[in-house]
Design an enzyme around this catalytic site. Sequence first.
Site, PDB file in Angstrom:
ATOM      1  N   GLY A   1      -4.041  -4.548  -4.288  1.00  0.00           N
ATOM      2  CA  GLY A   1      -5.027  -3.527  -4.648  1.00  0.00           C
ATOM      3  C   GLY A   1      -4.272  -2.290  -5.070  1.00  0.00           C
ATOM      4  O   GLY A   1      -3.683  -1.609  -4.243  1.00  0.00           O
ATOM      5  N   HIS A   2      -4.224  -2.027  -6.374  1.00  0.00           N
ATOM      6  CA  HIS A   2      -3.456  -0.879  -6.876  1.00  0.00           C
ATOM      7  C   HIS A   2      -4.429   0.191  -7.366  1.00  0.00           C
ATOM      8  O   HIS A   2      -5.287  -0.076  -8.205  1.00  0.00           O
ATOM      9  CB  HIS A   2      -2.504  -1.331  -7.988  1.00  0.00           C
ATOM     10  CG  HIS A   2      -1.433  -2.270  -7.478  1.00  0.00           C
ATOM     11  ND1 HIS A   2      -0.544  -2.926  -8.269  1.00  0.00           N
ATOM     12  CD2 HIS A   2      -1.114  -2.636  -6.205  1.00  0.00           C
ATOM     13  CE1 HIS A   2       0.277  -3.662  -7.533  1.00  0.00           C
ATOM     14  NE2 HIS A   2      -0.066  -3.505  -6.269  1.00  0.00           N
TER      15      HIS A   2
ATOM     16  N   THR B   1      -8.172  -3.930  -1.037  1.00  0.00           N
ATOM     17  CA  THR B   1      -8.772  -5.232  -1.313  1.00  0.00           C
ATOM     18  C   THR B   1      -9.779  -5.635  -0.242  1.00  0.00           C
ATOM     19  O   THR B   1     -10.854  -6.144  -0.543  1.00  0.00           O
ATOM     20  CB  THR B   1      -7.660  -6.301  -1.416  1.00  0.00           C
ATOM     21  OG1 THR B   1      -6.784  -5.899  -2.473  1.00  0.00           O
ATOM     22  CG2 THR B   1      -8.212  -7.676  -1.717  1.00  0.00           C
TER      23      THR B   1
ATOM     24  N   GLY C   1       1.738   2.955  -2.711  1.00  0.00           N
ATOM     25  CA  GLY C   1       1.450   3.831  -3.854  1.00  0.00           C
ATOM     26  C   GLY C   1       2.143   3.321  -5.113  1.00  0.00           C
ATOM     27  O   GLY C   1       2.496   4.098  -5.995  1.00  0.00           O
ATOM     28  N   LYS C   2       2.294   1.991  -5.196  1.00  0.00           N
ATOM     29  CA  LYS C   2       2.961   1.411  -6.374  1.00  0.00           C
ATOM     30  C   LYS C   2       2.127   1.598  -7.631  1.00  0.00           C
ATOM     31  O   LYS C   2       2.660   1.852  -8.692  1.00  0.00           O
ATOM     32  CB  LYS C   2       3.186  -0.090  -6.184  1.00  0.00           C
ATOM     33  CG  LYS C   2       4.205  -0.440  -5.140  1.00  0.00           C
ATOM     34  CD  LYS C   2       4.327  -1.943  -4.999  1.00  0.00           C
ATOM     35  CE  LYS C   2       3.087  -2.620  -4.450  1.00  0.00           C
ATOM     36  NZ  LYS C   2       2.698  -2.245  -3.095  1.00  0.00           N
TER      37      LYS C   2
ATOM     38  N   GLN D   1       2.220  -6.177  -3.096  1.00  0.00           N
ATOM     39  CA  GLN D   1       2.530  -6.201  -1.653  1.00  0.00           C
ATOM     40  C   GLN D   1       3.823  -5.401  -1.414  1.00  0.00           C
ATOM     41  O   GLN D   1       4.105  -4.481  -2.167  1.00  0.00           O
ATOM     42  CB  GLN D   1       2.655  -7.621  -1.116  1.00  0.00           C
ATOM     43  CG  GLN D   1       1.357  -8.418  -1.104  1.00  0.00           C
ATOM     44  CD  GLN D   1       0.958  -8.948  -2.454  1.00  0.00           C
ATOM     45  OE1 GLN D   1       1.762  -9.537  -3.152  1.00  0.00           O
ATOM     46  NE2 GLN D   1      -0.281  -8.754  -2.844  1.00  0.00           N
TER      47      GLN D   1
ATOM     48  N   ASP E   1       0.816  -1.220   0.000  1.00  0.00           N
ATOM     49  CA  ASP E   1       0.000   0.000   0.000  1.00  0.00           C
ATOM     50  C   ASP E   1       0.848   1.268   0.000  1.00  0.00           C
ATOM     51  O   ASP E   1       0.452   2.292   0.569  1.00  0.00           O
ATOM     52  CB  ASP E   1      -0.961   0.023   1.200  1.00  0.00           C
ATOM     53  CG  ASP E   1      -1.745  -1.260   1.340  1.00  0.00           C
ATOM     54  OD1 ASP E   1      -2.279  -1.721   0.323  1.00  0.00           O
ATOM     55  OD2 ASP E   1      -1.787  -1.832   2.447  1.00  0.00           O
TER      56      ASP E   1
ATOM     57  N   ARG F   1      -5.942   0.411   8.026  1.00  0.00           N
ATOM     58  CA  ARG F   1      -4.500   0.157   8.087  1.00  0.00           C
ATOM     59  C   ARG F   1      -3.934   0.645   9.410  1.00  0.00           C
ATOM     60  O   ARG F   1      -4.325   1.702   9.903  1.00  0.00           O
ATOM     61  CB  ARG F   1      -3.797   0.865   6.934  1.00  0.00           C
ATOM     62  CG  ARG F   1      -4.166   0.279   5.593  1.00  0.00           C
ATOM     63  CD  ARG F   1      -3.472   0.985   4.442  1.00  0.00           C
ATOM     64  NE  ARG F   1      -3.995   0.484   3.173  1.00  0.00           N
ATOM     65  CZ  ARG F   1      -4.125   1.211   2.060  1.00  0.00           C
ATOM     66  NH1 ARG F   1      -3.747   2.469   2.051  1.00  0.00           N
ATOM     67  NH2 ARG F   1      -4.616   0.675   0.972  1.00  0.00           N
TER      68      ARG F   1
HETATM   69  P1  IMP Z   1      -2.261 -12.974   1.882  1.00  0.00           P
HETATM   70  O1  IMP Z   1      -1.322 -12.430   0.845  1.00  0.00           O
HETATM   71  O2  IMP Z   1      -3.697 -12.740   1.554  1.00  0.00           O
HETATM   72  O3  IMP Z   1      -1.952 -14.391   2.220  1.00  0.00           O
HETATM   73  O4  IMP Z   1      -2.004 -12.151   3.256  1.00  0.00           O
HETATM   74  C1  IMP Z   1      -0.798 -12.251   3.998  1.00  0.00           C
HETATM   75  C2  IMP Z   1      -0.453 -10.910   4.635  1.00  0.00           C
HETATM   76  O5  IMP Z   1      -0.098  -9.977   3.617  1.00  0.00           O
HETATM   77  C3  IMP Z   1      -1.593 -10.261   5.408  1.00  0.00           C
HETATM   78  O6  IMP Z   1      -1.044  -9.558   6.505  1.00  0.00           O
HETATM   79  C4  IMP Z   1      -2.185  -9.281   4.425  1.00  0.00           C
HETATM   80  O7  IMP Z   1      -2.839  -8.207   5.073  1.00  0.00           O
HETATM   81  C5  IMP Z   1      -0.930  -8.819   3.728  1.00  0.00           C
HETATM   82  N1  IMP Z   1      -1.186  -8.365   2.343  1.00  0.00           N
HETATM   83  C6  IMP Z   1      -1.413  -9.125   1.256  1.00  0.00           C
HETATM   84  N2  IMP Z   1      -1.579  -8.359   0.171  1.00  0.00           N
HETATM   85  C7  IMP Z   1      -1.434  -7.084   0.573  1.00  0.00           C
HETATM   86  C8  IMP Z   1      -1.464  -5.833  -0.124  1.00  0.00           C
HETATM   87  O8  IMP Z   1      -1.650  -5.741  -1.336  1.00  0.00           O
HETATM   88  N3  IMP Z   1      -1.271  -4.730   0.659  1.00  0.00           N
HETATM   89  C9  IMP Z   1      -1.019  -4.801   1.987  1.00  0.00           C
HETATM   90  N4  IMP Z   1      -0.972  -5.946   2.669  1.00  0.00           N
HETATM   91  C10 IMP Z   1      -1.178  -7.082   1.968  1.00  0.00           C
END
Ligand code: IMP
Length: 428
Positions: A40-41, A304, A15-16, A224, A13, A309
Site C-alpha cells: 500500500g503506497h 492495505t 514511506g517508499k 514491503q 510502511d 501498526r
Molecule cells: P503477506 O505478504 O500478505 O503474505 O503478509 C506477510 C507479512 O507481511 C504480514 O506480517 C503482513 O502484515 C506483512 N506485510 C505484507 N505487505 C506489507 C506491506 O506492504 N506493509 C507492511 N507489512 C506488510
Amino acid sequence: MPATIVIGAQWGDEGKGSTVDRLAATADIVARFGGGDNAGHTINIGQDVFKLHLVPSGILREQVKCILGNGMVVNPLKLLEELDMLAKLGVDISPERIFISTRAHIITPAHRALDAAREQSLGDRAIGTTLRGIGPAYNDKTARRGIRAGQMSDVESFAEALAHAITEANHTLIRHQITPLDPEKDAQAYVDAAERLRPYLRDTTLYINEQLKAGAQVVCEGAQGALLDVDHGSYPYVTSSSTTTGGALSGLGFGPKYVAHVVGVAKCFSTRVGGGPMPTELDGVLADRLRGTGENFWDEFGTTTGRTRRCGWLDAVMLRYSSQINGFTDVVLTKMDILSGLDEVKIAVAYEVDGERYEFPPATIEQVERAVPIYETLPGWQDDISKVRRAEDLPAAARAYIQRVTDLCDAPVNRISVGPERDQLIHL
Ligand code: IMP
C-alpha cells in the site's frame, strides 16, 4: 549508471511511495519488482491522497512509464480497480505507459481462499498476512504450477488454467471445512479482466534492458520491507518474495552494472503490522504518541488492511542489518516531524540475548524473540519541524539524531521527510 533501487529498510510502511514519487520527478521509468496488492503506497498531492497497491508510484508523473515486473504477483481484478480509480482522477493509464511483464504471476481466487484457510489453521501462530493470496501465489510459482500473466493473451487457455487451479485448491479448502469455489463462475471475472489487460502485456525484461542501455533513468520500487524478506527477514513472519536489492535485479531482469544508487527508506521510529518479533515494540501512551498527534497525525494503520501498526523506538540493530544486506548508498529518514515535542528519544543500538551483546540481529527467530534492546537516549526537540525546508533550519537535537542514525547504520542519511507532501522532503 541509470538505475536507482528503492528499498523499505524496515518492516514496510516506511514511506517508499512518496519517496519514489519524488525521485520519479526526474525519471523515465518506475518499475515495481516484487509483491502484489499486499503493498500500500500512499502519495499526497495537496488535498488528494493516492493509495496505490499494484501500479508503480511513478504513475503521477506524466513523463514516467510504469512497469509491473516479472517478480510481482498480480491480481487482475485489483489491478483493473486501481487503473479505473486512476483514470477517474484524470491519470493517463494507457498501455503506452503501463506495462505488465508477461512473466509476472497471476493471483487467482484460489490463492486468496488458500491464504485465508492457512492463516485460520495456524491459529495463534498465524503470520498475520494481508489475506491477498500472496503466499499461495508465490508457492505455486516456485512449485512450477503458477499461471503467468502472459497466459492472459490466450483467453481460452487462461480460463482453463484458472478452472484447473480452482479445482485443485478446492481439495484443500474442503479439508479445512471451507466452502469450495466454483471453477467456472469464480474464474469468469478474471477471464473478463484478462481481456482488458491484454494490451498492457509486454516483455518488460527486454524493454528495461534496452532502456537502461540507452541511458534512461529507472527507479526500481520495492514493496514491503527488507525485514519481511523471505530469506533475510524474521522467517516465518515474512512475506513470500525477495524485498531486498537482490530481488530488484531478479524481479526486473537486469544486471548490477546499471545500479547507481540503493536508497533505503527508513521511518525514524519502528512500525510493524502482523505477527513476528519486534524488539523495540512499545505499548500504551508512548506507542500512541508515535502513531501521531494533532495536525501531524498520519495514520499508522495499514494502507492495505486498515490494521493498527505496532509502534516502537528506532531499532538501529535491524537498520544496520538492513543496510548491510541491501548495500544502501543513501538513506531517507521519514516522519521526523512525528518525533517533535518529545523530551527525549531513544534508539536501540544493540541487543542483549542470553547475556550476550549483539550488534546485528541473531540468526534464529527464537533468539530475536528473547532480544532485550540496549537503548541510547538522545535529547528531543520541541519545535514543530513540519514547515522546515532547509537542513540548517532544523533544531540541533534533530540534526544530532540524524547524524547518530547515519553512524549507526553505516550509510548516509541524506534526505529526511517532515510531512507527507512533495515539498516536505529535505535534502541534507
Ligand atoms: P503477506 O505478504 O500478505 O503474505 O503478509 C506477510 C507479512 O507481511 C504480514 O506480517 C503482513 O502484515 C506483512 N506485510 C505484507 N505487505 C506489507 C506491506 O506492504 N506493509 C507492511 N507489512 C506488510
